[in-house]
Write a protein that holds these residues in place. Structure first.
Motif, PDB file in Angstrom:
ATOM      1  N   TRP A   1     -36.581  57.102  43.989  1.00  0.00           N
ATOM      2  CA  TRP A   1     -36.088  55.746  44.228  1.00  0.00           C
ATOM      3  C   TRP A   1     -37.031  54.941  45.124  1.00  0.00           C
ATOM      4  N   GLN A   2     -38.097  55.554  45.585  1.00  0.00           N
ATOM      5  CA  GLN A   2     -38.970  54.862  46.533  1.00  0.00           C
ATOM      6  C   GLN A   2     -40.249  54.405  45.857  1.00  0.00           C
ATOM      7  N   GLN A   3     -40.650  53.200  46.180  1.00  0.00           N
ATOM      8  CA  GLN A   3     -41.767  52.564  45.492  1.00  0.00           C
ATOM      9  C   GLN A   3     -43.041  52.549  46.331  1.00  0.00           C
TER      10      GLN A   3
ATOM     11  N   THR B   1     -37.400  49.526  42.153  1.00  0.00           N
ATOM     12  CA  THR B   1     -37.311  50.973  41.954  1.00  0.00           C
ATOM     13  C   THR B   1     -35.984  51.514  42.464  1.00  0.00           C
ATOM     14  N   SER B   2     -35.584  51.087  43.656  1.00  0.00           N
ATOM     15  CA  SER B   2     -34.358  51.633  44.235  1.00  0.00           C
ATOM     16  C   SER B   2     -33.109  51.115  43.518  1.00  0.00           C
TER      17      SER B   2
ATOM     18  N   SER C   1     -39.007  60.143  47.154  1.00  0.00           N
ATOM     19  CA  SER C   1     -37.987  60.351  46.141  1.00  0.00           C
ATOM     20  C   SER C   1     -38.237  59.410  44.976  1.00  0.00           C
TER      21      SER C   1
ATOM     22  N   GLN D   1     -39.254  46.379  34.000  1.00  0.00           N
ATOM     23  CA  GLN D   1     -38.622  47.683  34.225  1.00  0.00           C
ATOM     24  C   GLN D   1     -37.361  47.878  33.366  1.00  0.00           C
TER      25      GLN D   1
ATOM     26  N   ILE E   1     -35.073  50.172  52.402  1.00  0.00           N
ATOM     27  CA  ILE E   1     -34.749  49.949  53.817  1.00  0.00           C
ATOM     28  C   ILE E   1     -34.451  48.483  54.118  1.00  0.00           C
TER      29      ILE E   1
ATOM     30  N   ASP F   1     -31.062  52.887  53.061  1.00  0.00           N
ATOM     31  CA  ASP F   1     -31.590  54.151  52.537  1.00  0.00           C
ATOM     32  C   ASP F   1     -30.484  55.219  52.489  1.00  0.00           C
TER      33      ASP F   1
ATOM     34  N   GLU G   1     -30.371  54.373  48.297  1.00  0.00           N
ATOM     35  CA  GLU G   1     -31.449  55.305  48.654  1.00  0.00           C
ATOM     36  C   GLU G   1     -32.818  54.773  48.235  1.00  0.00           C
ATOM     37  N   GLY G   2     -33.782  54.949  49.119  1.00  0.00           N
ATOM     38  CA  GLY G   2     -35.144  54.521  48.819  1.00  0.00           C
ATOM     39  C   GLY G   2     -35.453  53.118  49.278  1.00  0.00           C
TER      40      GLY G   2
END
Lengths: 354, 221
Positions: free
Chosen positions: A93-95, B159-160, A91, A298, B108, B133, B105-106
């Motif tokens: 949101w995942q890096q 990012t999340s 997604s 960012q 953990i 997540d 989300e994204g």
């Protein structure tokens, strides 16, 4: 940029490693997810398809005037390799790949744990394929792994490792012993494949940060294993070790300074460590890399990024063994491209040696 | 029925057992408190919670780190398991403050969120922990379902963290009187404000006080 320019970029890093002068501060990136966006791939492609990963980085580095890399790896290294499960980013949101299940959740699991076959375990076949591309394109050969403590903290949940350190130290030590032997075995495999003198282990240590453990716990549970692993790597003929001392590690720095990194070593820092402090501890033996705050790259303005880069360059440009401008951790994939460009612009404007 | 002196001794014992992360001793003392007629609410708030308050101070002064906090939390929960079933209905109703916690989300990485949860549990809040997540629309859904007054979002990854403004917008558009706070390594107060959050905590020890503050601010606005 011409192919001749590409040689110049690589030459800067090689010159610093040889102790020679360079014309300007080199730019070093760890920027995998951003490269995916830059060339139209998914972030997952960068971790499951070595060729796409390599080429996306090569093209992006050419575009942004990067001197180091490309590299393949991620911070959750260790879980998959020892039999756990990870998932690739899926997604926006995942890096990077992340854990789904850990191979060790109890002391019983730990008692059964063995070091895996480094030729077949987890991401290592993909990493080896990537390094063969580094070899084919005459790029530096890197193998990106967690530091010993982070590998241990990826084999079992970090919380479990933390509890064991205080209540079951023998279990923590057993886990760290396995992680250490595995790390050295992986580097030996790379050394056997490409020649030890060409391989630069690229080791990331976020879990040993003082956001998690104390400097005393670092001294007891991280220092001896990291030191031992580095000594074994250098004994096999490795010339330079790159360590990313990730996150808030100011209280650990006196311990890190006892660890051999090669001649010179390469040490990179989170934005939490002042580069003057880094030079005081490591400047005589290591190249200093760092440390523009990733969340500013960012979320900040391009002027903020430019100013931060200038501050880094001003502080570390004349570090005794050399300096490379880098972000404080991986550049976030969603960073505005113009902000990323600011790192090159700052070098062009302030990073030249007269 | 315990004498006042014995009650104080038990409360101090519970405090010390949590601070020194002696889980078995915490259970023993909790059982003793129940058997000797110490009010369960007092045993929790003036024993266990007092202990966690001390632990929060030790963490802020860099005398304790995450390993110690986790073990202190284990002791706290072991004591709560004994004492909570003994709460009188009127005491249980005192827990009127409710917070939803989750890692966005994204992401953990849940150690920080778990430590924040401990602090809220210790302070007597009702905590709905959504885990890690957590899909972005779930926070607003769970707030609507539970009527929680505060939503707490955590992220470790740069990012999340970008999911946060969208979640905050969802929660606020549903009910502007719900307070939202954020935290995590890459977050600053400035970023929290730019995301539309009401509050920010730099670490677990500051989270409860910040939640109390923003709850009042949002209600008064």
């Amino acid at each position: 940029m011409t192919s001749q320019d590409s040689v110049i970029h690589q030459d800067r890093v090689e010159a610093l490693l040889k102790g020679e002068k360079v014309d300007q501060v080199p730019l070093f990136h760890f920027i995998i997810g951003f490269c995916a966006r830059n060339v139209g791939y998914s972030v997952a492609d960068m971790y499951r398809d070595p060729e796409k990963s390599f080429m996306a980085q090569l093209w992006t580095f050419e575009q942004y005037g990067v001197d180091g890399g490309p590299d393949y790896g991620y911070a959750s290294y260790g879980g998959w390799e020892f039999g756990g499960e990870i998932k690739f980013p899926s997604s926006e949101w995942q890096q990077a790949p992340s854990h789904v299940g850990f191979p060790v959740n109890s002391e019983e699991d730990l008692a059964r744990l063995k070091t895996p076959d480094v030729r077949t375990a987890g991401s290592l076949p993909l990493a080896m394929e990537f390094s063969r591309l580094q070899d084919k394109f005459n790029k530096p050969i890197s193998v990106v792994l967690g530091g010993n403590f982070s590998i241990a903290g990826n084999i079992c949940p970090v919380g479990t490792l933390c509890r064991w350190m205080l209540k079951r130290p023998e279990a923590a030590h057993r886990l760290l012993r396995i992680a250490t032997d595995h790390l050295v075995e992986v580097v030996q495999y790379w050394a056997d494949s490409f020649g030890a003198e060409r391989v630069i282990p690229n080791l990331w240590e976020p879990v040993a940060a003082n956001n998690i453990i104390s400097p005393r716990q670092f001294e007891q549970f991280a220092l001896p294993y990291i030191k031992e692993a580095n000594e074994r790597m250098l004994a096999m003929g490795i010339k330079h070790i790159l360590y990313h001392i990730c996150g808030e590690q100011n209280m650990n720095l006196p311990h890190w300074a006892k660890i051999p990194m090669g001649d010179p070593g390469l040490v990179t820092f989170g934005h939490e460590v002042d580069l003057n402090t880094a030079i005081n501890y490591f400047g005589d033996s290591c190249l200093i890399l760092g440390n523009v705050e990733p969340s500013i790259i960012q979320n900040g303005t391009h002027q903020q990024v430019y100013d931060l880069c200038r501050q880094c360059i001003d502080k570390a440009k004349h570090a005794p063994r050399g300096f490379m401008l880098m972000s404080g951790c991986e550049i976030p994939p969603m960073s505005p491209p113009y902000n990323v460009y600011m790192m090159k612009k700052a070098i062009d404007d302030f990073g030249h040696y007269s | 029925m315990a004498t006042p002196e014995r009650t104080q001794e038990l409360l101090k014992g519970l405090h010390d057992a949590v601070v020194e992360f002696e889980e078995e001793k915490t259970v023993e003392l909790s059982k003793a408190a129940v058997e000797e007629g110490v009010d369960a609410y007092d045993a929790i708030m003036k024993g266990l919670a007092w202990g966690m308050e001390t632990v929060g101070g030790l963490y802020a002064r860099h005398e304790y780190f995450v390993p110690e906090l986790l073990l202190c939390a284990d002791s706290l929960y072991a004591g709560l398991e004994v004492l909570r079933p003994q709460l009188k209905k009127s005491d249980a109703a005192k827990t009127e403050k409710k917070i939803i916690l989750g890692v966005v989300e994204g992401d953990i990485h849940d150690i920080g969120k778990n430590l924040v949860k401990v602090m809220f549990d210790a302070a007597g809040w009702e905590v709905l922990d959504l885990g890690n997540d957590v899909q972005i629309d779930r926070f607003a859904q769970e707030q609507q379902r539970t009527g929680a007054s505060v939503v707490g979002l955590s992220a470790l990854m740069t990012t999340s963290m970008l999911a946060m403004p969208r979640i905050i917008k969802m929660v606020k558009s549903q009910n502007p009187k719900v307070a939202v706070m954020v935290g995590g390594a890459p977050i600053t107060r400035e970023i929290a404000t730019s995301y539309g959050a009401d509050g920010y905590a730099d670490n677990a020890g500051e989270a409860v006080a910040e939640a109390d503050r923003i709850l009042k601010t949002v209600r008064d606005s």
